[in-house]
Design a protein around this motif. Structure first.
Motif, PDB file in Angstrom:
ATOM      1  N   GLY A 158      25.575  29.079  50.889  1.00 22.26           N
ATOM      2  CA  GLY A 158      24.319  29.255  50.182  1.00 22.26           C
ATOM      3  C   GLY A 158      23.273  28.326  50.420  1.00 22.26           C
ATOM      4  N   GLY A 159      23.518  26.976  50.870  1.00 24.72           N
ATOM      5  CA  GLY A 159      22.689  26.102  51.305  1.00 24.72           C
ATOM      6  C   GLY A 159      22.034  26.166  52.357  1.00 24.72           C
ATOM      7  N   CYS A 160      22.912  26.168  53.648  1.00 23.67           N
ATOM      8  CA  CYS A 160      22.225  26.288  55.046  1.00 23.67           C
ATOM      9  C   CYS A 160      22.177  27.510  55.523  1.00 23.67           C
ATOM     10  CB  CYS A 160      23.155  25.380  55.854  1.00 23.67           C
ATOM     11  SG  CYS A 160      24.771  25.979  56.195  1.00 23.67           S
ATOM     12  N   GLY A 161      22.997  28.344  55.230  1.00 24.78           N
ATOM     13  CA  GLY A 161      22.849  30.020  55.636  1.00 24.78           C
ATOM     14  C   GLY A 161      23.784  30.065  57.010  1.00 24.78           C
ATOM     15  N   VAL A 162      24.122  28.767  57.605  1.00 21.92           N
ATOM     16  CA  VAL A 162      24.701  28.600  58.994  1.00 21.92           C
ATOM     17  C   VAL A 162      26.144  28.730  58.697  1.00 21.92           C
ATOM     18  CG1 VAL A 162      24.910  27.625  60.884  1.00 21.92           C
ATOM     19  CG2 VAL A 162      22.632  27.421  59.653  1.00 21.92           C
ATOM     20  N   ALA A 163      26.930  28.015  58.076  1.00 22.27           N
ATOM     21  CA  ALA A 163      28.229  27.850  58.046  1.00 22.27           C
ATOM     22  C   ALA A 163      28.768  29.075  57.234  1.00 22.27           C
ATOM     23  CB  ALA A 163      28.689  26.645  57.105  1.00 22.27           C
ATOM     24  N   GLN A 164      29.911  29.762  58.104  1.00 25.14           N
ATOM     25  CA  GLN A 164      30.448  30.920  57.374  1.00 25.14           C
ATOM     26  C   GLN A 164      32.025  30.789  57.238  1.00 25.14           C
ATOM     27  OE1 GLN A 164      28.740  33.516  60.063  1.00 25.14           O
ATOM     28  NE2 GLN A 164      30.043  32.955  61.819  1.00 25.14           N
ATOM     29  N   TYR A 165      32.489  31.482  56.261  1.00 23.13           N
ATOM     30  CA  TYR A 165      34.004  31.337  55.984  1.00 23.13           C
ATOM     31  C   TYR A 165      34.664  32.359  55.730  1.00 23.13           C
ATOM     32  CZ  TYR A 165      32.242  26.505  55.285  1.00 23.13           C
ATOM     33  OH  TYR A 165      31.649  25.426  55.461  1.00 23.13           O
ATOM     34  N   CYS A 166      35.968  32.624  55.955  1.00 22.72           N
ATOM     35  CA  CYS A 166      36.558  33.655  55.602  1.00 22.72           C
ATOM     36  C   CYS A 166      37.063  33.854  53.983  1.00 22.72           C
ATOM     37  CB  CYS A 166      37.877  33.826  56.743  1.00 22.72           C
ATOM     38  SG  CYS A 166      39.185  32.402  56.350  1.00 22.72           S
ATOM     39  N   SER A 167      37.219  32.714  53.386  1.00 19.76           N
ATOM     40  CA  SER A 167      37.779  32.697  52.135  1.00 19.76           C
ATOM     41  C   SER A 167      37.123  31.519  51.438  1.00 19.76           C
ATOM     42  CB  SER A 167      39.152  32.505  52.112  1.00 19.76           C
ATOM     43  OG  SER A 167      39.600  31.138  52.514  1.00 19.76           O
ATOM     44  N   LYS A 168      37.092  31.751  49.969  1.00 15.53           N
ATOM     45  CA  LYS A 168      36.815  30.484  49.364  1.00 15.53           C
ATOM     46  C   LYS A 168      37.468  29.164  49.589  1.00 15.53           C
ATOM     47  CE  LYS A 168      34.383  32.794  45.743  1.00 15.53           C
ATOM     48  NZ  LYS A 168      32.959  32.399  45.598  1.00 15.53           N
ATOM     49  N   GLU A 169      38.959  29.452  49.744  1.00 16.40           N
ATOM     50  CA  GLU A 169      39.749  28.442  50.162  1.00 16.40           C
ATOM     51  C   GLU A 169      39.403  27.604  51.584  1.00 16.40           C
ATOM     52  OE1 GLU A 169      41.543  31.047  47.462  1.00 16.40           O
ATOM     53  OE2 GLU A 169      40.910  31.601  49.376  1.00 16.40           O
TER      54      GLU A 169
END
Length: 190
Positions: A158-169
């Motif tokens: 939500g800060g950079c909009g670049v990093a993406q993740y498959c899970s909250k973990e």
């Protein structure tokens, strides 16, 4: 699960670009020269994508690197304008380029690269290839586990909009490394 890349392609292109910028800085600072460089890279990248030979993976990788260079040059002018106006840039220009790079390195597919060049050329030579790739899902890589997923299933920082993740973990596991790179993310935990 990422696609193997041709060793050294990226570093060779970057070395050549640095040589050009050191000896001919006007390629970056002069709008006409910058425009000619981008046109050359778009033409070369398009031709690399249209190659019909067994070594087309190398051609796609070179096209991907050229697309990244074009993106960086695209952002140069707007970044310069913001600096001249005294606007604090922070990660704004960097984030824009990093989103393009993230999308171009979409976990191995060449759809993003093909779409990138198809939008920038006046002919229809990439239309057939783009249409073939249109029905393939857009893919992305988790910034933590580096596994490939459909982009629609990935969560973005939500800060950079670049990093993406498959899970909250995965996001939590990557948080310390991520906030060091992105100052606007470090101000608020996302």
């Amino acid at each position: 699960n990422s696609t193997p890349t041709t060793p050294g392609v990226s570093s060779i292109l970057l070395e050549r670009l640095m040589d050009v910028l050191v000896f001919y800085p006007e390629v970056l600072t002069n709008p006409e020269y910058r425009s000619m460089a981008k046109a050359l890279w778009v033409s070369t990248g398009t031709n690399m994508l249209l190659q019909k030979n067994p070594d087309s993976t190398k051609g796609t990788q070179v096209a991907r690197e050229l697309a990244i260079l074009v993106s960086a040059f695209d952002d140069y002018e707007s970044c310069n304008a913001r600096c001249r106006k005294g606007v604090a840039i922070g990660n704004v220009g960097y984030a824009k380029v990093m989103k393009v790079i993230r999308d171009l390195n979409d976990g191995g597919g060449d759809g993003a690269v093909t779409r990138f060049f198809a939008k920038r050329i006046s002919c229809a030579c990439l239309d057939e290839k783009a249409d073939e790739l249109k029905n393939q899902p857009k893919m992305g890589l988790c910034f933590n586990c580096h596994n490939r997923f459909e982009r629609a299933l990935l969560m973005k920082c939500g800060g950079c909009g670049v990093a993406q993740y498959c899970s909250k973990e995965c996001q939590a596991a990557n948080w310390l490394a991520h906030k060091k790179k992105w100052t606007n993310c470090a101000k608020k935990k996302v």
